[in-house]
Every structure is written in C-alpha cells, then in structure tokens.
Design an enzyme around this catalytic site. Structure first.
Site, PDB file in Angstrom:
ATOM      1  N   THR A   1      -5.470  -7.125   2.059  1.00  9.96           N
ATOM      2  CA  THR A   1      -4.456  -6.867   0.856  1.00  9.96           C
ATOM      3  C   THR A   1      -3.248  -6.678   1.325  1.00  9.96           C
ATOM      4  O   THR A   1      -2.709  -6.767   2.382  1.00  9.96           O
ATOM      5  CB  THR A   1      -5.106  -5.419   0.737  1.00  9.96           C
TER       6      THR A   1
ATOM      7  N   ASP B   1     -10.404   0.377  -3.576  1.00  2.00           N
ATOM      8  CA  ASP B   1      -9.491   1.440  -3.511  1.00  2.00           C
ATOM      9  C   ASP B   1      -8.082   1.096  -4.099  1.00  2.00           C
ATOM     10  O   ASP B   1      -7.464   1.887  -4.500  1.00  2.00           O
ATOM     11  CB  ASP B   1      -9.643   1.964  -2.136  1.00  2.00           C
TER      12      ASP B   1
END
Ligand code: ASP
Length: 298
Positions: free
Chosen positions: A166, A197
C-alpha cells in the site's frame, strides 16, 4: 511529511539494485511533490493527495496503477483521507474503475454528506463529480498478474499469502494542521468483495490535531481488529505517549497477535515515526529544513 509505499517481506537479494533505484526515485519524487505544496503554503491535505497520486500512478506500488489482483483477476481499490483539524474524513472501498482513488476519497469528504462509499455507488459518485472512469484493464501489470498466478499455484499447494504494498502519506503544514491518507489495491488474491483497513478510518488511516496523523500498511485484517491508528492516537491522548512510543507499542500489539506490517506518523511538532515489524518498508520523510531520507530495508 512522511510517506510509505508498503511493508512486507523484502529481501535485498529479491530486489535488484536497479529496482531499488526505481523505488527510491519514485519515493523521492513523491516527497518532492508534497514538499513543494507545503513549502508554498499549501495545506497538508493538498500535500497528502498530490503525494499519493504520484505513487498511485507508478506501477511499482500496490495502489492505483500497480495494484494487485483479486482472486478473480480484477483490481479493486480502497483509499481514505482524514483531516486532523476538523476530524472530517472520506473513503472509498472496492472500486474497479477509478484511476486515483485518493482524489475520490477526498471528494467524498468534501462534497458528500458521507464518510465512506463503496463499489458501484462510489463509482457513480466519482462520475457525478467529474472523474473519468478507467477500464479495469488500465490496472493490468504483468508483474502483478504473474504474482497472482504464483499465489494461485501456491494456494493449490496450500501455503500462505504475505504480499503487501500500500501507499500512504502524513503531512504537517505551515498552519500547524496535520492530515493522513492511504491508498491500496488491498491484498493479493483477496476474495468476495474483501475490504481491508486502508479505507477504514481509525484502522488504516487516522488524523487528529490533538495527537497525530497516521497511515498504515500490512495485513489489514489485524489492523481492523486492533483499531490500529485510532489506538495509537488514544495512547497519545490518554496516556501521553510520544508518537514514536505509541507507534512502537501498537506494532508490538500487532506482533503479539501474529500480524505483520508498519505505520507512519507525524504530530503537530513535526515529530515523526516509521515503525514496522517486517524486513522492509518503502518509506521516506522530508523536514521543513530540507533534511530527507528514503529507505527500504530495516
Ligand atoms: N493494508 C492493506 C490491506 O490489507 C494491504 C497492505 O498494506 O499491503 O488491504
């Protein structure tokens, strides 16, 4: 400002010196773009957005262009932003046709009455706001395709999936405000509309002028269960932890649970943290005096 481009299992021998240079080049460019915004009196939110767009447009990171594939060979993106001054936040999850999810996440924050939009609704909102959709094939990269094939093969031989990557950014501006943003393709080989998340405020992204701004990367399921970034903020707010101690403490909770990953943070004094329990995390920071560093391995 601090950035990350994902944490995970990274061995020096797996990333050639040429590849390392490529990563370092994009990390430096991202830092440069965000720093120029801040140095010219721009807001932390502008810096976060523009910095993340650079990494989303690079095929190297698992966000935007370079996103990993789902089990079914599609790309589904998640992103979020949070403004530490107002506690306003915006997120999108599970979108397939948005080139720069971070920009739409910010638009959700600024132009809708909601915090999080998902799937088709998020795409519709993006279109209404003037974002051109892209075909899912835009996100095709040979590297990610091959890595899905490897995982599918390993899955048949039943081994685990540990691919991360990410991107995120946290920034402090000249007005003394902080903001955070995170953007991702999620976990390689994810299934059934899985959401990680990264678009969840308080898990992968959180910002509060009272404490700090945080962006996470790692095995999202653990970050959600820990309420990871909100818990760091709570340690600072209620227990007076420094940003670095709070991030370390949270990473140790992650380790105890058996999860892997990292986090970056910044507070209003410009103290920063870059903590992770993996062998590497693409990361970098730049301070207002120009001091900067980018690094990959522990
Ligand atoms: N945290 C992301 C997710 O679980 C993946 C990553 O950071 O590598 O979707």
């Amino acid at each position: 400002m601090v950035i990350h481009g994902g944490a995970g299992v990274m061995d020096r021998k797996d990333i050639t010196p040429e590849m390392q240079n490529e990563y370092i080049k994009v990390l430096n460019l991202a830092l440069h773009v965000g720093d120029s915004v801040l140095a010219n009196g721009g807001t932390c939110m502008d810096a976060v957005e523009k910095t993340i767009v650079i990494m989303e447009d690079s095929p190297l990171f698992n966000a935007g262009k370079g996103s990993v594939f789902t089990h079914d060979g599609l790309v589904e993106l998640d992103a979020s932003v949070m403004d530490g001054k107002t506690l306003m936040a915006g997120a999108i999850a599970g979108v397939r046709d948005i080139k720069n999810p971070i920009r739409v996440a910010r638009t959700v924050m600024e132009k809708s009455e909601h915090v999080m939009l998902s799937g088709i609704g998020a795409s519709q909102f993006a279109k209404e706001q003037g974002f051109e959709p892209v075909d899912n094939s835009y996100f095709y990269t040979e590297k990610r395709y091959q890595s899905l094939q490897e995982l599918l093969k390993k899955e048949r031989e039943s081994t685990t999936n540990d691919k991360h990557g990410t991107v995120g950014c946290v920034a402090l501006d000249t007005f003394g405000n902080i903001a955070a943003g995170t953007s991702t393709g999620g976990m390689n080989n994810k299934k059934y509309g899985r959401i990680g998340d990264s678009p969840i405020i308080g898990a992968g992204t959180y910002a509060n002028n009272l404490t700090g701004a945080f962006s996470c990367t790692g095995h999202g399921e653990y970050y959600i269960r820990l309420g990871f970034s909100r818990d760091i903020s709570a340690l600072m707010e209620y227990k007076n932890f420094s940003i670095q101690d709070a991030c370390r403490e949270e990473i140790s909770k992650l380790t105890q649970m058996g999860g892997t990953g990292g986090v970056i943070g910044i507070d209003r004094e410009g103290n920063i943290a870059m903590e992770f329990n993996t062998s590497g995390m693409f990361r970098g920071y730049i301070k207002s005096g120009g001091e900067r560093e980018v690094a990959i391995f522990k």
